[in-house]
Design a protein around this motif. Structure first.
Motif, PDB file in Angstrom:
ATOM      1  N   ARG A 159       4.723 -91.202 -83.814  1.00 53.33           N
ATOM      2  CA  ARG A 159       5.074 -89.433 -83.931  1.00 53.33           C
ATOM      3  C   ARG A 159       4.093 -88.931 -83.029  1.00 53.33           C
ATOM      4  O   ARG A 159       4.919 -88.640 -82.334  1.00 53.33           O
ATOM      5  CB  ARG A 159       4.419 -89.386 -85.944  1.00 53.33           C
ATOM      6  CG  ARG A 159       5.431 -89.471 -86.935  1.00 53.33           C
ATOM      7  CD  ARG A 159       5.136 -88.454 -87.706  1.00 53.33           C
ATOM      8  NE  ARG A 159       3.355 -88.604 -88.052  1.00 53.33           N
ATOM      9  CZ  ARG A 159       2.817 -89.677 -89.033  1.00 53.33           C
ATOM     10  NH1 ARG A 159       3.627 -90.444 -89.820  1.00 53.33           N
ATOM     11  NH2 ARG A 159       1.483 -89.429 -88.624  1.00 53.33           N
ATOM     12  N   SER A 175       1.726 -92.934 -87.295  1.00 56.51           N
ATOM     13  CA  SER A 175       0.916 -91.769 -86.447  1.00 56.51           C
ATOM     14  C   SER A 175       1.266 -92.485 -85.255  1.00 56.51           C
ATOM     15  O   SER A 175       1.339 -90.995 -84.345  1.00 56.51           O
ATOM     16  CB  SER A 175      -0.558 -91.135 -87.112  1.00 56.51           C
ATOM     17  OG  SER A 175      -1.090 -93.086 -86.998  1.00 56.51           O
ATOM     18  N   GLY A 205       5.777 -87.901 -92.153  1.00 53.57           N
ATOM     19  CA  GLY A 205       5.631 -88.977 -92.271  1.00 53.57           C
ATOM     20  C   GLY A 205       6.167 -89.622 -93.215  1.00 53.57           C
ATOM     21  O   GLY A 205       6.007 -91.055 -93.689  1.00 53.57           O
ATOM     22  N   ASP A 245       6.984 -92.926 -90.552  1.00 56.93           N
ATOM     23  CA  ASP A 245       4.923 -93.375 -91.650  1.00 56.93           C
ATOM     24  C   ASP A 245       3.664 -93.886 -90.475  1.00 56.93           C
ATOM     25  O   ASP A 245       3.031 -93.666 -90.797  1.00 56.93           O
ATOM     26  CB  ASP A 245       4.726 -93.997 -92.270  1.00 56.93           C
ATOM     27  CG  ASP A 245       5.512 -95.335 -91.988  1.00 56.93           C
ATOM     28  OD1 ASP A 245       6.244 -95.681 -91.113  1.00 56.93           O
ATOM     29  OD2 ASP A 245       5.031 -96.505 -92.784  1.00 56.93           O
TER      30      ASP A 245
END
Length: 246
Positions: free
Chosen positions: A21, A18, A39, A16
């Motif tokens: 990620r 960003s 996410g 979750d």
């Protein structure tokens, strides 16, 4: 006839955050992998509906369904390797993650090179080896208690040809136990042989992996006859095995 080009291996990152990620996406794409990002659980399922993944990096703490719930869901329908990402230094979380079918775990904050090494290690162990070489140790086949363990093809089959699905970690654990049948193996040695790293203090991830394996191969997991515990030491594979070359 021209062969279709082989696609790069596909990594699905479920986190979750960003920033994490994007960091993982950039790094693994530079290393030649395909990367998809999600996410939460809903986005994860959308990704998997569109295309299969070769490995999933799954955060433990997520909004809505947490990583353990998602790992159970993934494992119920697929044997795709899962590496859990956890920001909590809690042994219980790690054990539960392995119990639900994760192949490994990485604590945050992590070094990107460590994540790459873990991913490569899991994918390498999952990849079937060539069976063409005579005497290749990877072409070994072991038989025990109505089961057939094909090391090269990374398959466990029953006598009637039914495949017993194992995660990468479970298969590696069974190979080590079978190859050392009759020998008591300490937890530290099992961790070293299956994961290439030492146990942390009070780590019981080996116990979790053994418990999952027993549920798949023992007639009565509560009274194991194949993988026996040696109190205070570790485990021993007690079944009589025969070894063949493929």
């Amino acid at each position: 006839m021209a062969h279709a080009p082989t696609l790069p291996e596909h990594i699905l990152v479920v986190d979750d955050d960003s920033r994490i990620r994007q960091m993982l996406s950039r790094y693994f794409e530079e290393e030649g992998y395909r990367v998809s990002l999600a996410g939460d659980g809903g986005e994860m399922r959308e990704c998997l509906d569109k295309q299969s993944a070769d490995i999933i990096l799954l955060d433990l703490v997520l909004p809505g369904e947490d990583g353990l719930t998602l790992a159970r869901d993934i494992r119920a329908r697929s044997d795709v390797p899962i590496i859990m990402l956890t920001g909590r230094n809690d042994v219980v979380d790690r054990i539960v993650g392995l119990e639900v079918g994760a192949d490994d775990y990485i604590a945050k904050p992590f070094h990107l090179r460590e994540v790459l090494a873990r991913v490569r290690g899991v994918l390498r162990r999952r990849q079937p080896r060539s069976l063409s070489s005579v005497g290749d140790p990877q072409s070994e086949i072991y038989r025990f208690e109505g089961l057939r363990l094909d090391v090269g093809r990374r398959q466990l089959l029953s006598d009637d040809g039914r495949e017993i699905p194992l995660t990468t970690g479970e298969f590696d654990m069974l190979c080590v136990l079978v190859k050392h049948a009759g020998r008591v193996l300490q937890r530290e040695l099992l961790m070293d042989l299956t994961r290439g790293r030492n146990l942390e203090p009070f780590d019981r991830t080996i116990d979790a992996q053994i418990a999952r394996l027993r549920r798949k191969i023992e007639r009565d997991p509560n009274q194991p006859a194949l993988i026996k515990s040696v109190r205070g030491v570790g485990y021993v594979f007690s079944a009589r095995t025969t070894r063949h070359e493929a």
